[in-house]
Design an enzyme around this catalytic site. Sequence first.
Site, mmCIF file in Angstrom:
data_model
loop_
_atom_site.group_PDB
_atom_site.id
_atom_site.type_symbol
_atom_site.label_atom_id
_atom_site.label_comp_id
_atom_site.label_asym_id
_atom_site.label_seq_id
_atom_site.Cartn_x
_atom_site.Cartn_y
_atom_site.Cartn_z
ATOM 1 N N HIS A 94 -8.228 -4.857 -1.501
ATOM 2 C CA HIS A 94 -6.958 -4.354 -0.991
ATOM 3 C C HIS A 94 -6.219 -5.394 -0.151
ATOM 4 C CE1 HIS A 94 -4.207 -1.067 -0.280
ATOM 5 N NE2 HIS A 94 -4.278 -1.237 1.023
ATOM 6 N N ASP A 138 -9.499 -3.519 -5.846
ATOM 7 C CA ASP A 138 -8.932 -2.710 -4.765
ATOM 8 C C ASP A 138 -9.460 -1.282 -4.855
ATOM 9 O OD1 ASP A 138 -7.372 -1.374 -2.897
ATOM 10 O OD2 ASP A 138 -5.536 -2.423 -3.439
ATOM 11 N N SER A 163 0.849 -1.191 0.000
ATOM 12 C CA SER A 163 0.000 0.000 0.000
ATOM 13 C C SER A 163 0.889 1.247 0.000
ATOM 14 C CB SER A 163 -0.956 -0.047 1.196
ATOM 15 O OG SER A 163 -2.014 0.867 1.035
#
Length: 694
Positions: free
Chosen positions: A664, A630, A544
């Site tokens: 995600h 995501d 991330s």
Amino acid sequence: MSEEHVVSQPVAARRDHPRTHHGDTVNDAYAWLKDPEDPEVLDYLRAENAYTESRTAHLDGLRKAVFGEIKDRTQETDLSVPVRKRGWWYYGRTEEGKQYGIECRVAAEGDTPPSVEPGVPVEGEQVMVDGNELAEGHDFFSLGTCEVSPDGNLLAFGVNYTGDERLTLQFKDLRTGEVFDDRIEGVFYGGAWSADGSVFFYTKVDDAWRPHQVWRHVLGEDEDTLVYQEDDERFWTGIVLTRSERYLMIVCGSKITSEIRYLDAADPTGEFTVFGNGREQGVEMHVDHQGDRFLVLHNKGAENFTLGWAPVEDTTRFNEILAHDPAVRLESVDAFAGHAVVSMRRDGLSRIAVLDQAGTLTEVAFDEPIYSVGLGENPDYDSRILRLGYTSMVTPSSVYDYDIDAARLHLRKRTPVLGDFDPGAYKQYREWATAADGTKIPLSIVARADVAADGTAPCLLYGYGSYEHSIDPYFSIARLSLLDRGVVFAIAHVRGGGEMGRQWYEQGKLLHKKHTFTDFVDAAEHVVRSGWAAPERIVARGGSAGGLLMGAVANLAPERFAGILADVPFVDALNTILDPTMPLTVIEWEEWGNPLESAEVYEYMKSYSPYENVTSVRYPSILAVTSLNDTRVGFHEPAKWIARLRHESPESDVMLKTEMEAGHGGRSGRYDAWEEEAFNLAWVLDKLGAAQIA
């Protein structure tokens, strides 16, 4: 591998797509790789997957071995320590062969918890939610909300089947097992019940995936009521019930400012009242209720926060309890009937302390030099027993009960690690790297006890460094597959995180963001100088915003790393932050700056954004892992990055792997997640030259 099984390296088309900001025109040739419904985009992602599978086929045996090691070390049929709330003991359990957890409860008889053992049926058990039943027939499943009403009669639960984190909210009568017809689509996480359980409050997101509305749902009614809407696009909203269950609180927050509204939970159709002086730019608050007062944590004039209280009848009157301490970051406060619990951070470690009614603060002590501790489930407002979660690099996740009156810890459970696991076979260390500006950067290091710091070992170096989020020392069953092959694992607690207090965060954001990247490179230099890693045997990993870190250090010091594993990486940062129609962009401006309005921010972000700075240098081997659905970091970011890396540096070994049914967090079932991690770790071991099958 024979030639007929080799898949050709995909080559993404380059198409003109100019952007101009502050007099600077850039042609973003891979901007077209953005639409998840475009057949050409999907074909390209599938081609990349086929190429990656082809290139890693030689690791199939290792991948299966690592998966087997994770599985064999995990007690697949297991359960959590029961926690008491009024007339019930609540717990979760898993069953061997099943992907998802099962949320259960059993009626309480006296104060003694039930005798619950893994795999042994519990007399009188009531299954509230069985994730395996809900997931049947779906490739992806997550349970995003699970809230029991204060009286214990009703359950609100939210499910998602795509990974896009938009939930379908449903309700269940726990007395009869009936699931009501009420179904609400597009709901965000969390929610709160009214005191009598007749009303449930929830939040919805806007097109930018920003939770901006609070709604009131009366069970059985078709029309819900909008209670609050936040129009400032920098702010998100949420709703919670105080631990006392006396007040409902709407919490609005940007990256640096918060505002709270409260309402008596017994009056769910009433009007919410703004807490204190309302919204003040740059002032953050955390509030909980206790008796005739609210406990208030805030940072007005106190960088690391101060704790005080305000009377219920006048929330503008602040009375200090704990003064600001530049060495101690106060993170949260949780109120109980006779005490409060303060979560805080000092010397790079998390801490828990009990605050009595006289204002005396007593810290809960632990023996290990590095560890992580946090408040566990504590639904009993009147309890004098505090449930804590604890772990370290060598200690599996543990549940403690802390007896406040006796000041004594009782270990209730330590996550089993099956097989021949011996915690004494591993050692953990805290070391400090020195940044170019003299700043000391903490590192948490773990290795097998017989691994010497002689400059020959392979090392996986992990980093994050954003949003004041701390990557604290933690135990991982999967990581044992690295350690047992002689790999050293290290976490670089770089600036931009929160490990060393608010100033640590401030020094790694906005126009100081590059500290995050240079700190990581300096940490890599330290593990070499201190003998923990051979210079040519370091792989870096981050996900991330930590994926942004990975992309940045690939450009900054490509020669330092043998490989880089970037999970759902935020590598097209400038283009994303330039586009306010993208999910969460406006919220992010207080973290990164606003390059639309500021030429200085634009130039600064352009100077470090990984995608913008790809050159023809020889890069380390790179594996980027992403998911099609995501919402937080679009799949197109790593897709564009890999395409540009391949174009600019054709000799570099770069690969992209996209989960086509995930969000995600990757794949949702635990066995699927283990397979995904086994794939990643096999790649890491290969790049470290440690790919032997144990």
